[in-house]
Design a protein around this motif. Sequence first.
Motif, PDB file in Angstrom:
ATOM      1  N   ASP A 265      64.926  22.607  72.182  1.00 24.05           N
ATOM      2  CA  ASP A 265      65.799  21.473  71.879  1.00 24.05           C
ATOM      3  C   ASP A 265      64.931  20.232  71.652  1.00 24.05           C
ATOM      4  OD1 ASP A 265      65.106  20.396  74.415  1.00 24.05           O
ATOM      5  OD2 ASP A 265      66.881  21.250  75.367  1.00 24.05           O
ATOM      6  N   LEU A 266      65.555  19.145  71.233  1.00 26.64           N
ATOM      7  CA  LEU A 266      64.788  17.952  70.861  1.00 26.64           C
ATOM      8  C   LEU A 266      64.010  17.387  72.045  1.00 26.64           C
ATOM      9  CD1 LEU A 266      64.022  15.774  68.817  1.00 26.64           C
ATOM     10  CD2 LEU A 266      66.142  14.566  69.407  1.00 26.64           C
ATOM     11  N   ALA A 267      64.657  17.274  73.199  1.00 33.50           N
ATOM     12  CA  ALA A 267      63.984  16.695  74.364  1.00 33.50           C
ATOM     13  C   ALA A 267      62.773  17.537  74.762  1.00 33.50           C
ATOM     14  CB  ALA A 267      64.962  16.598  75.535  1.00 33.50           C
ATOM     15  N   THR A 268      62.928  18.860  74.771  1.00 33.16           N
ATOM     16  CA  THR A 268      61.813  19.735  75.142  1.00 33.16           C
ATOM     17  C   THR A 268      60.707  19.671  74.105  1.00 33.16           C
ATOM     18  OG1 THR A 268      63.362  21.205  76.277  1.00 33.16           O
ATOM     19  CG2 THR A 268      61.182  22.090  75.768  1.00 33.16           C
ATOM     20  N   THR A 269      61.087  19.569  72.842  1.00 33.92           N
ATOM     21  CA  THR A 269      60.080  19.444  71.778  1.00 33.92           C
ATOM     22  C   THR A 269      59.228  18.204  71.994  1.00 33.92           C
ATOM     23  OG1 THR A 269      61.503  20.590  70.183  1.00 33.92           O
ATOM     24  CG2 THR A 269      59.749  19.204  69.288  1.00 33.92           C
ATOM     25  N   VAL A 270      59.875  17.080  72.263  1.00 34.84           N
ATOM     26  CA  VAL A 270      59.128  15.838  72.492  1.00 34.84           C
ATOM     27  C   VAL A 270      58.324  15.931  73.785  1.00 34.84           C
ATOM     28  CG1 VAL A 270      59.340  13.356  72.892  1.00 34.84           C
ATOM     29  CG2 VAL A 270      60.764  14.466  71.159  1.00 34.84           C
ATOM     30  N   ASP A 271      58.870  16.568  74.811  1.00 38.11           N
ATOM     31  CA  ASP A 271      58.136  16.755  76.066  1.00 38.11           C
ATOM     32  C   ASP A 271      56.855  17.555  75.829  1.00 38.11           C
ATOM     33  OD1 ASP A 271      60.053  15.372  77.474  1.00 38.11           O
ATOM     34  OD2 ASP A 271      61.013  17.164  78.315  1.00 38.11           O
ATOM     35  N   ARG A 272      56.925  18.573  75.010  1.00 36.00           N
ATOM     36  CA  ARG A 272      55.741  19.391  74.714  1.00 36.00           C
ATOM     37  C   ARG A 272      54.680  18.562  73.992  1.00 36.00           C
ATOM     38  NH1 ARG A 272      56.940  24.374  71.380  1.00 36.00           N
ATOM     39  NH2 ARG A 272      54.842  24.965  72.051  1.00 36.00           N
ATOM     40  N   VAL A 273      55.138  17.709  73.081  1.00 43.26           N
ATOM     41  CA  VAL A 273      54.215  16.868  72.327  1.00 43.26           C
ATOM     42  C   VAL A 273      53.529  15.862  73.258  1.00 43.26           C
ATOM     43  CG1 VAL A 273      54.107  15.062  70.570  1.00 43.26           C
ATOM     44  CG2 VAL A 273      55.426  17.138  70.135  1.00 43.26           C
ATOM     45  N   THR A 274      54.297  15.212  74.119  1.00 53.13           N
ATOM     46  CA  THR A 274      53.700  14.225  75.020  1.00 53.13           C
ATOM     47  C   THR A 274      52.779  14.891  76.040  1.00 53.13           C
ATOM     48  OG1 THR A 274      55.655  14.283  76.472  1.00 53.13           O
ATOM     49  CG2 THR A 274      55.606  12.609  74.739  1.00 53.13           C
ATOM     50  N   ALA A 275      53.150  16.079  76.510  1.00 57.55           N
ATOM     51  CA  ALA A 275      52.298  16.795  77.457  1.00 57.55           C
ATOM     52  C   ALA A 275      50.985  17.218  76.821  1.00 57.55           C
ATOM     53  CB  ALA A 275      53.035  18.016  78.009  1.00 57.55           C
ATOM     54  N   ASP A 276      50.982  17.329  75.500  1.00 59.32           N
ATOM     55  CA  ASP A 276      49.772  17.709  74.775  1.00 59.32           C
ATOM     56  C   ASP A 276      48.864  16.511  74.507  1.00 59.32           C
ATOM     57  OD1 ASP A 276      48.351  19.930  73.504  1.00 59.32           O
ATOM     58  OD2 ASP A 276      48.761  18.901  71.605  1.00 59.32           O
ATOM     59  N   GLY A 277      49.275  15.337  74.973  1.00 59.52           N
ATOM     60  CA  GLY A 277      48.398  14.176  74.851  1.00 59.52           C
ATOM     61  C   GLY A 277      48.732  13.228  73.718  1.00 59.52           C
ATOM     62  N   TRP A 278      50.010  13.205  73.320  1.00 58.15           N
ATOM     63  CA  TRP A 278      50.419  12.336  72.219  1.00 58.15           C
ATOM     64  C   TRP A 278      51.508  11.369  72.664  1.00 58.15           C
ATOM     65  CZ3 TRP A 278      47.437  12.705  68.014  1.00 58.15           C
ATOM     66  CH2 TRP A 278      46.707  13.890  67.838  1.00 58.15           C
ATOM     67  N   THR A 279      51.472  10.171  72.106  1.00 54.38           N
ATOM     68  CA  THR A 279      52.499   9.167  72.374  1.00 54.38           C
ATOM     69  C   THR A 279      53.338   8.959  71.118  1.00 54.38           C
ATOM     70  OG1 THR A 279      51.145   8.000  74.012  1.00 54.38           O
ATOM     71  CG2 THR A 279      52.937   6.762  72.981  1.00 54.38           C
ATOM     72  N   PRO A 280      54.647   9.203  71.192  1.00 56.70           N
ATOM     73  CA  PRO A 280      55.500   8.952  70.027  1.00 56.70           C
ATOM     74  C   PRO A 280      55.651   7.443  69.770  1.00 56.70           C
ATOM     75  CG  PRO A 280      56.537  10.529  71.540  1.00 56.70           C
ATOM     76  CD  PRO A 280      55.388   9.890  72.269  1.00 56.70           C
ATOM     77  N   LEU A 281      55.447   7.049  68.518  1.00 55.74           N
ATOM     78  CA  LEU A 281      55.644   5.661  68.107  1.00 55.74           C
ATOM     79  C   LEU A 281      56.962   5.481  67.364  1.00 55.74           C
ATOM     80  CD1 LEU A 281      52.083   4.799  66.748  1.00 55.74           C
ATOM     81  CD2 LEU A 281      52.946   4.635  69.096  1.00 55.74           C
ATOM     82  N   TYR A 282      57.457   6.572  66.801  1.00 54.22           N
ATOM     83  CA  TYR A 282      58.719   6.528  66.073  1.00 54.22           C
ATOM     84  C   TYR A 282      59.161   7.966  65.827  1.00 54.22           C
ATOM     85  CZ  TYR A 282      62.256   5.221  62.612  1.00 54.22           C
ATOM     86  OH  TYR A 282      63.438   5.036  61.944  1.00 54.22           O
ATOM     87  N   GLY A 283      60.449   8.136  65.596  1.00 59.34           N
ATOM     88  CA  GLY A 283      60.969   9.452  65.271  1.00 59.34           C
ATOM     89  C   GLY A 283      62.207   9.338  64.400  1.00 59.34           C
ATOM     90  N   HIS A 284      62.365  10.302  63.527  1.00 57.10           N
ATOM     91  CA  HIS A 284      63.565  10.363  62.685  1.00 57.10           C
ATOM     92  C   HIS A 284      64.147  11.762  62.780  1.00 57.10           C
ATOM     93  CE1 HIS A 284      66.330   9.836  59.321  1.00 57.10           C
ATOM     94  NE2 HIS A 284      65.922  11.019  58.891  1.00 57.10           N
ATOM     95  N   VAL A 285      65.408  11.844  63.196  1.00 62.83           N
ATOM     96  CA  VAL A 285      66.123  13.118  63.224  1.00 62.83           C
ATOM     97  C   VAL A 285      66.949  13.210  61.946  1.00 62.83           C
ATOM     98  CG1 VAL A 285      67.864  14.494  64.419  1.00 62.83           C
ATOM     99  CG2 VAL A 285      66.182  13.197  65.735  1.00 62.83           C
ATOM    100  N   SER A 286      66.696  14.228  61.162  1.00 60.49           N
ATOM    101  CA  SER A 286      67.413  14.388  59.896  1.00 60.49           C
ATOM    102  C   SER A 286      68.907  14.533  60.151  1.00 60.49           C
ATOM    103  CB  SER A 286      66.886  15.611  59.144  1.00 60.49           C
ATOM    104  OG  SER A 286      65.539  15.423  58.758  1.00 60.49           O
ATOM    105  N   THR A 287      69.688  13.857  59.336  1.00 63.50           N
ATOM    106  CA  THR A 287      71.141  13.896  59.479  1.00 63.50           C
ATOM    107  C   THR A 287      71.697  15.170  58.844  1.00 63.50           C
ATOM    108  OG1 THR A 287      71.560  12.769  57.378  1.00 63.50           O
ATOM    109  CG2 THR A 287      71.205  11.384  59.332  1.00 63.50           C
ATOM    110  N   LEU A 288      72.947  15.464  59.179  1.00 63.97           N
ATOM    111  CA  LEU A 288      73.599  16.606  58.553  1.00 63.97           C
ATOM    112  C   LEU A 288      73.697  16.397  57.045  1.00 63.97           C
ATOM    113  CD1 LEU A 288      75.015  19.340  58.982  1.00 63.97           C
ATOM    114  CD2 LEU A 288      77.164  18.085  59.293  1.00 63.97           C
TER     115      LEU A 288
END
Length: 249
Positions: A164-187
């Motif tokens: 899911d989205l939260a887990t995806t971002v958690d995996r990215v941050t745990a890998d040593g990255w800081t999100p600066l922005y994000g866009h979730v594609s709309t339907l």
Amino acid sequence: MDRHKISAIAHTDHPIAAPLGDDSVHALLERALPPGDARLLDLGCGSGTWMTRAQAMRPDLRAEGVDTDAETIAAAQRAVADAGLGDRIVFHAEDAAEFTSPHLYDLVLSIGATHAFGGLLPTLEAARKHLAPGGSILLGDCFWEREPGQAVLDAGFTADEYDDLATTVDRVTADGWTPLYGHVSTLQEWDAYEWSWTGNLSRWALDHPEHPDNGQALKTAAEHRDAWLHGYRGTLGFVTLLLRSTPRP
């Protein structure tokens, strides 16, 4: 008809090979592109649309793209040469996972190409090797908007293929990255992309009734449309993240 030809036809009217509208692409590049004489690398660049749009926004930008589809790369290189950008945009027809360069890059893109690296985290690791100090990554990948049901699994997906989205971002941050922005594609972005994909392939088949690949093209478009409408529509999401390396404590 091989998958590269299918993809080239299907993306004729939607050169961004991901569920992103033009306004979203522009907004993402506006946030991601560094000022001045910067270097950009696109891993899995396809026809190079991200690079040409980035270069139009930052004329001093120098960009390189890597993709395994030699025919698409050759056509893209000819197009940028005809546009007088051959000294600013360069293409490499090779495996993006194996690509090496004497340069480091201020922005590394990989949009919808994690399959070429074996998943989300291997893609980030590959991008990290090319990143200049203080540089950013623009990464686009799928996630589950909701738990996939049997129709999604019947369409060829596996339940553990994405998080899911939260887990995806958690995996990215745990890998040593800081999100600066994000866009979730709309339907709406997904629908525009899928209608374009299936429609372009269907139109090509109908316009080439005598072509030996006609039947396969129609069949592929119909199967894709069914998998989307009866399967993953509203379940499969797509997120594009702008990331920088998190300082080590």
